[in-house]
Design a protein around this motif. Structure first.
Motif, PDB file in Angstrom:
ATOM      1  N   LEU A 132     132.022  19.357   6.497  1.00 46.52           N
ATOM      2  CA  LEU A 132     133.198  20.105   6.558  1.00 46.52           C
ATOM      3  C   LEU A 132     134.126  19.747   5.421  1.00 46.52           C
ATOM      4  O   LEU A 132     134.259  18.800   4.994  1.00 46.52           O
ATOM      5  N   PRO A 133     135.158  20.763   5.201  1.00 50.05           N
ATOM      6  CA  PRO A 133     136.111  20.460   4.081  1.00 50.05           C
ATOM      7  C   PRO A 133     137.163  19.313   4.707  1.00 50.05           C
ATOM      8  O   PRO A 133     136.923  19.080   6.022  1.00 50.05           O
ATOM      9  N   PRO A 134     137.708  18.766   3.926  1.00 52.05           N
ATOM     10  CA  PRO A 134     138.973  17.973   4.329  1.00 52.05           C
ATOM     11  C   PRO A 134     139.758  18.813   5.467  1.00 52.05           C
ATOM     12  O   PRO A 134     140.117  19.937   5.031  1.00 52.05           O
ATOM     13  N   GLY A 135     140.225  17.960   6.280  1.00 55.36           N
ATOM     14  CA  GLY A 135     141.190  18.447   7.523  1.00 55.36           C
ATOM     15  C   GLY A 135     142.574  18.523   7.294  1.00 55.36           C
ATOM     16  O   GLY A 135     143.130  19.535   7.187  1.00 55.36           O
ATOM     17  N   GLN A 178     130.887  16.441  17.486  1.00 57.64           N
ATOM     18  CA  GLN A 178     130.045  17.644  17.976  1.00 57.64           C
ATOM     19  C   GLN A 178     129.581  18.450  16.759  1.00 57.64           C
ATOM     20  O   GLN A 178     128.468  18.928  16.841  1.00 57.64           O
ATOM     21  N   HIS A 179     130.410  18.847  15.845  1.00 57.25           N
ATOM     22  CA  HIS A 179     130.103  19.473  14.827  1.00 57.25           C
ATOM     23  C   HIS A 179     128.682  18.732  13.970  1.00 57.25           C
ATOM     24  O   HIS A 179     127.651  19.429  13.612  1.00 57.25           O
ATOM     25  N   LEU A 180     128.818  17.436  13.658  1.00 56.39           N
ATOM     26  CA  LEU A 180     127.819  16.883  13.073  1.00 56.39           C
ATOM     27  C   LEU A 180     126.521  16.933  13.922  1.00 56.39           C
ATOM     28  O   LEU A 180     125.595  16.932  13.445  1.00 56.39           O
ATOM     29  N   GLY A 181     126.356  16.842  15.333  1.00 55.53           N
ATOM     30  CA  GLY A 181     125.226  16.934  16.021  1.00 55.53           C
ATOM     31  C   GLY A 181     124.728  18.336  15.898  1.00 55.53           C
ATOM     32  O   GLY A 181     123.508  18.263  15.676  1.00 55.53           O
ATOM     33  N   ALA A 182     125.468  19.322  16.158  1.00 62.50           N
ATOM     34  CA  ALA A 182     124.886  20.378  16.001  1.00 62.50           C
ATOM     35  C   ALA A 182     124.539  20.765  14.480  1.00 62.50           C
ATOM     36  O   ALA A 182     123.227  21.391  14.468  1.00 62.50           O
ATOM     37  N   ARG A 183     124.996  20.198  13.391  1.00 60.95           N
ATOM     38  CA  ARG A 183     124.538  20.502  11.903  1.00 60.95           C
ATOM     39  C   ARG A 183     123.122  19.878  11.960  1.00 60.95           C
ATOM     40  O   ARG A 183     122.281  20.396  11.646  1.00 60.95           O
TER      41      ARG A 183
END
Length: 199
Positions: A132-135, A178-183
């Motif tokens: 992910l880019p910096p938020g 969640q994003h990490l898990g899906a990735r």
């Protein structure tokens, strides 16, 4: 029939905040079609060594205490020397990733993620970054952005020290988890498919 991709989320949580983050990671991995997820606390790890040998990916999670993984998680890491490493590469070429939580915005969480990535490397695993880019890094972004802490190596969460897990980590950090898990689940699925084709 759909081939099953198996992902394990192995974590320690001292006060419940990292457990909540681990649940979000598992939810993200489970959102990928054909993925079976095991959520494993290091407190029960002796029941799961065989399970971990059979998974495609392991996502490691620990709170950051005093700039490092918690003592309980470090105990798990050390125990892999006899339960995994001594067996000769049983985790080699599995997918790996990591997440951590601390009360402080930084809290030296990067040191913990680096510790986890080196641990994975010692077992010959393939580390997956957050992707992910910096938020929250400009006047136009907010605390509600994914990766609001701007980590690259893994998912980082911040939970206020004076509130329980019902109030922390905040939603943005859970969505990042969640994003990490899906990735990880997607990469593990791609890796397994590639092995089948090449095999």
């Amino acid at each position: 029939m759909t081939d099953i991709t198996r992902v394990a989320v192995v974590y320690h949580s001292g006060y419940g905040h990292t457990a909540k983050q681990a649940e979000a990671v598992a939810q993200g991995a489970g959102s990928v079609v054909g993925t079976q997820v095991s959520l494993i606390s290091v407190d029960q790890i002796d029941q799961y060594w065989e399970t971990l040998e059979g998974v495609d990916a392991i996502i490691f999670g620990t709170p950051t205490y005093m700039g490092s993984a918690s003592a309980q998680f470090k105990g798990f890491m050390d125990s892999t020397s006899r339960n995994v490493f001594a067996k000769g590469g049983v985790w080699a070429n599995k997918i790996a990733a990591g997440f951590t939580n601390a009360a402080s915005r930084s809290g030296d969480k990067l040191a913990t993620l680096q510790q986890l990535s080196i641990f994975a490397a010692q077992h010959g695993m393939h580390w997956i970054n957050l992707g992910l880019p910096p938020g929250h890094n400009s006047s136009k972004t907010t605390e509600d952005m994914l990766n609001r802490h701007s980590f690259w190596l893994g998912a980082a969460a911040q939970s206020d020290a004076d509130v329980g897990p019902e109030l922390g980590p905040p939603k943005a950090d859970l969505l990042t988890a969640q994003h990490l898990g899906a990735r990880v689940a997607n990469v593990a699925r791609q890796m397994a498919a590639g092995r089948r084709v090449l095999g």
